[in-house]
Design a protein around this motif. Sequence first.
Motif, mmCIF file in Angstrom:
data_model
loop_
_atom_site.group_PDB
_atom_site.id
_atom_site.type_symbol
_atom_site.label_atom_id
_atom_site.label_comp_id
_atom_site.label_asym_id
_atom_site.label_seq_id
_atom_site.Cartn_x
_atom_site.Cartn_y
_atom_site.Cartn_z
ATOM 1 N N LYS A 270 0.849 -1.311 -0.067
ATOM 2 C CA LYS A 270 0.015 0.052 -0.099
ATOM 3 C C LYS A 270 0.748 1.183 -0.028
ATOM 4 O O LYS A 270 0.596 2.378 -0.611
ATOM 5 C CB LYS A 270 -0.844 -0.011 1.139
ATOM 6 N N PHE A 271 2.031 1.188 0.703
ATOM 7 C CA PHE A 271 2.887 2.546 0.622
ATOM 8 C C PHE A 271 3.236 2.945 -0.785
ATOM 9 O O PHE A 271 3.043 4.040 -0.745
ATOM 10 C CB PHE A 271 3.974 2.205 1.862
ATOM 11 N N MET A 272 3.799 1.608 -1.396
ATOM 12 C CA MET A 272 4.547 1.968 -2.863
ATOM 13 C C MET A 272 3.052 2.562 -3.559
ATOM 14 O O MET A 272 3.369 3.460 -4.363
ATOM 15 C CB MET A 272 5.050 0.818 -3.267
ATOM 16 N N LEU A 273 2.101 1.778 -3.530
ATOM 17 C CA LEU A 273 0.897 2.232 -4.512
ATOM 18 C C LEU A 273 0.415 3.638 -4.163
ATOM 19 O O LEU A 273 0.259 4.425 -5.306
ATOM 20 C CB LEU A 273 -0.086 1.252 -4.276
ATOM 21 N N ASP A 274 0.351 3.992 -3.032
ATOM 22 C CA ASP A 274 -0.043 5.363 -2.638
ATOM 23 C C ASP A 274 0.787 6.519 -3.195
ATOM 24 O O ASP A 274 0.750 7.457 -3.631
ATOM 25 C CB ASP A 274 -0.308 5.545 -0.874
ATOM 26 N N TYR A 275 2.334 6.107 -2.955
ATOM 27 C CA TYR A 275 3.355 6.932 -3.270
ATOM 28 C C TYR A 275 3.129 7.204 -5.136
ATOM 29 O O TYR A 275 3.102 8.277 -5.546
ATOM 30 C CB TYR A 275 4.603 6.724 -2.887
#
Length: 339
Positions: A270-275
């Motif tokens: 999720k962190f990578m996708l949000d970024y």
Amino acid sequence: MPDFPLAHLTAIAYYLPSGELTNEQLSTVFPEWSVDKIMNKVGISARRVVAKNEFTSDLAVAAAQNLFKENNFNPDNIDYLILCTQSPDYFLPTTACLVHERLQLSSAAGAIDINQGCSGFVYGLGLAKGLIASGDVDNVLLITAETYSRFLHPDDKGNRSIFGDAAAAALITASPAGAKIGKVVLGTEGKGAKNLIVKNGAMRFPKTEDQSMRTDIDGNFFNDNYLYMNGTEIFNFTLESVPALVKDTLERNELQQEHIDLFIFHQANKFMLDYLRKKIKIPAEKFYIHMERCGNTVSSTIPIAMKHALLEDKIKAGSKVLVAGFGVGYSWGGTVLQF
């Protein structure tokens, strides 16, 4: 110029093994990682894990059987099977041959494995599209299946918190049903191979008896018999390659970003996708995430997410969906599906 048959993504189904690794279980093994910390970092609350006697071919067969049943499709009509996996049952024969036999596909149907990771679904779509365009086949069964849990060291809290086992099956046909597969954009940068790798176990480096974890110069823990991921390098690669992939995919399909109704990226975490979403300036309502209860299932993340987007009516007739896969290799791929 001759008219080539168009390829359509006609149906999707998937299968998840019954075993589960929850954040509560991980937190027990790694007390420094609370349940909330894991969830906030990766956006996953549980991952599916195969049993000791459950292998990639088992997941692949179950996903295909779900596809045939849900769509009342006769497997006799499959002309070609493409199985994308990096965790085959054997070095040889291909896992595709095992799946072909268990599904009782026609002896006239081709069956191959492709060793591809998080970009594998898009690579598979490109191959299936080419087979359809050749005019030699009408129906291609594309299966993505992984049992990455077997690559994970018990003390590797980072990778154990991310990856889950699963399989997905997609039917690509020449008939005008489902979503037309647009121009496919692919890319490779082999210099990144060392940053996401299971080094030991094949021909170049045999598996050893060493079970100890070591630390690389960047502080990453690893054991060469298991999956190693340099998170920093993978993150940097993703931030550089994915925005360019989206731009190239739009240009090849003669579309603007605002023409896309939904973006489905490889569900890395999720962190990578949000970024990525913020960097590419994609509105939140047009960006779909589905990984909380299954984890990062490698090549199956896009079809699993797409299946749920369809069930939730996020994708309708006329929708344009941009899919983008990226990761191990390094490799990347994107296309637009027009429903």
